[in-house]
Enzyme design. Structure first.
Site, PDB file in Angstrom:
ATOM      1  N   SER A 108       0.832  -1.209   0.000  1.00  0.00           N
ATOM      2  CA  SER A 108       0.000   0.000   0.000  1.00  0.00           C
ATOM      3  C   SER A 108       0.859   1.249   0.000  1.00  0.00           C
ATOM      4  O   SER A 108       1.982   1.267   0.534  1.00  0.00           O
ATOM      5  CB  SER A 108      -0.897  -0.007   1.247  1.00  0.00           C
ATOM      6  OG  SER A 108      -1.527   1.241   1.434  1.00  0.00           O
TER       7      SER A 108
ATOM      8  N   TYR B  99      -1.248  -0.751  10.162  1.00  0.00           N
ATOM      9  CA  TYR B  99      -1.462  -1.194   8.777  1.00  0.00           C
ATOM     10  C   TYR B  99      -0.268  -0.784   7.914  1.00  0.00           C
ATOM     11  O   TYR B  99       0.297  -1.595   7.173  1.00  0.00           O
ATOM     12  CB  TYR B  99      -2.751  -0.598   8.225  1.00  0.00           C
ATOM     13  CG  TYR B  99      -2.984  -0.897   6.765  1.00  0.00           C
ATOM     14  CD1 TYR B  99      -3.333  -2.177   6.348  1.00  0.00           C
ATOM     15  CD2 TYR B  99      -2.839   0.100   5.798  1.00  0.00           C
ATOM     16  CE1 TYR B  99      -3.529  -2.464   5.000  1.00  0.00           C
ATOM     17  CE2 TYR B  99      -3.044  -0.178   4.455  1.00  0.00           C
ATOM     18  CZ  TYR B  99      -3.385  -1.460   4.063  1.00  0.00           C
ATOM     19  OH  TYR B  99      -3.579  -1.731   2.727  1.00  0.00           O
TER      20      TYR B  99
ATOM     21  N   LYS C 226       2.520  -3.269   6.246  1.00  0.00           N
ATOM     22  CA  LYS C 226       2.647  -3.311   4.786  1.00  0.00           C
ATOM     23  C   LYS C 226       4.089  -3.038   4.358  1.00  0.00           C
ATOM     24  O   LYS C 226       4.637  -3.720   3.484  1.00  0.00           O
ATOM     25  CB  LYS C 226       1.686  -2.300   4.138  1.00  0.00           C
ATOM     26  CG  LYS C 226       0.255  -2.792   4.063  1.00  0.00           C
ATOM     27  CD  LYS C 226       0.180  -4.074   3.263  1.00  0.00           C
ATOM     28  CE  LYS C 226      -1.196  -4.630   3.137  1.00  0.00           C
ATOM     29  NZ  LYS C 226      -1.236  -5.917   2.427  1.00  0.00           N
TER      30      LYS C 226
END
Length: 325
Positions: free
Chosen positions: A122, A148, A152
């Site tokens: 991402s 997150y 990632k």
């Protein structure tokens, strides 16, 4: 080609599966969640070329069974897109799904002699760096903040290290803000795109009042699927990391106005003082992603900008009987 998509019931996985199936490939969708009703209907014509497995990516035996011995490629798409509240409440689960589950998947892929693995990362990996550079290239330093984003970014480094050690073919792709068909709020996705929330408002006949305009280099899920297909087909990609983005910046507010039926009276605008937003724009304001690496090597460019994606989304909703603006 036989492709296993982990996190296959998520909307990005479903868009990738749809394009692969349309191109004649065989696809296995592995996910803890059930396949959405509209996806079951859309995929029905593909018959036995589609296999759906319910399972947890942290279950090593289930992962081994999903990859099997006839798998040509794997897409690592399982992730919990967590907001701050879930970061605080479920850090162990987030780390287990977003990062630690990669190792048994990569191990299974290695044992099965899988030709290529695509790791869906991402733009969140750039983190705070996105506010300090005018354009985010694959070589731009990263400063991820949320769990997150941290997982990632770490996932990219883990797969790169193991691919070197195991002589495996693993590519990571950093996706810009993705939106499009099959997306819905809830479950493992705490931060749905503003476009998905705008569509939901339109379906309910409610005004879409945005928390902010939402300027970003948004990317339509069909373009993500196309880019992943290009990377799966490529003979010898020169890099281990690619940005995937539309390459143009537009606001979620502008997209909502393009999506709306001009004669339907649908309201899409930024909330004014005293109004409660019905559409929350998540994520930090950041610079756009450079897509020059994909363009130079493969001639790839996104097909869907603001107006094109809005028109495609209207048609998709109509065709899948989910209602429209």
């Amino acid at each position: 080609m036989n492709v296993v998509i982990f996190g296959g019931a998520g909307f990005v996985g479903l868009n990738i599966a749809e394009q692969l199936l349309a191109r004649g490939h065989e696809v296995t969708l592995f996910d803890q969640a059930e396949l959405p009703a509209e996806a079951r209907c859309a995929f029905a014509p593909y018959g036995e070329r589609l296999r759906v497995l319910r399972g947890d990516v942290t279950d090593r035996s289930a992962v081994d069974a999903a990859v099997g011995v006839a798998c040509d490629a794997v897409v690592l798409g399982a992730a919990i897109t967590a907001g701050a509240a879930r970061d605080a409440a479920e850090p162990e689960r987030i780390l287990a799904v977003n990062l630690l589950a990669q190792v048994p998947i990569l191990t299974a892929a290695s044992k099965a002699n899988v030709r290529r693995v695509i790791n869906l990362s991402s733009a969140a990996s750039y983190g705070a760096s996105g506010r300090h550079y005018p354009l985010l290239e694959e070589t731009t330093p990263c400063d991820p903040q949320s769990l997150y984003a941290i997982t990632k970014f770490a996932s990219e480094r883990v797969v790169a290290r193991l691919s070197d050690l195991w002589q495996a073919d693993v590519i990571s792709v950093r996706l810009s803000g993705v939106f499009g068909p099959h997306e819905c709020a809830g479950g493992v996705r705490d931060t749905p795109s503003p476009q998905a929330l705008i569509v939901d408002c339109a379906r309910r006949g409610a005004p879409a009042l945005l928390s902010e305009p939402g300027a970003r280099d948004w990317v339509y899920a069909a373009d993500v699927a196309d880019a992943v297909g290009v990377l799966l087909d490529a003979a010898q990609p020169r890099h281990k990391l690619y940005n995937i983005s539309s390459g143009v910046t537009f606001t979620a507010e502008a997209w909502g106005r393009a999506f709306a039926d001009p004669d339907g009276g649908f309201v899409c605008r930024v909330a004014v003082s005293g109004e409660t937003p019905t559409v929350t724009v998540h994520g930090l304001t950041r610079a756009p992603l450079s897509v020059q690496r994909m363009a130079d090597e493969f001639g790839w460019r996104a097909k869907y900008g603001c107006e094109e994606s809005a028109e495609h989304m209207r048609r998709w909703l109509h065709d899948h009987d989910r209602g429209g603006a």
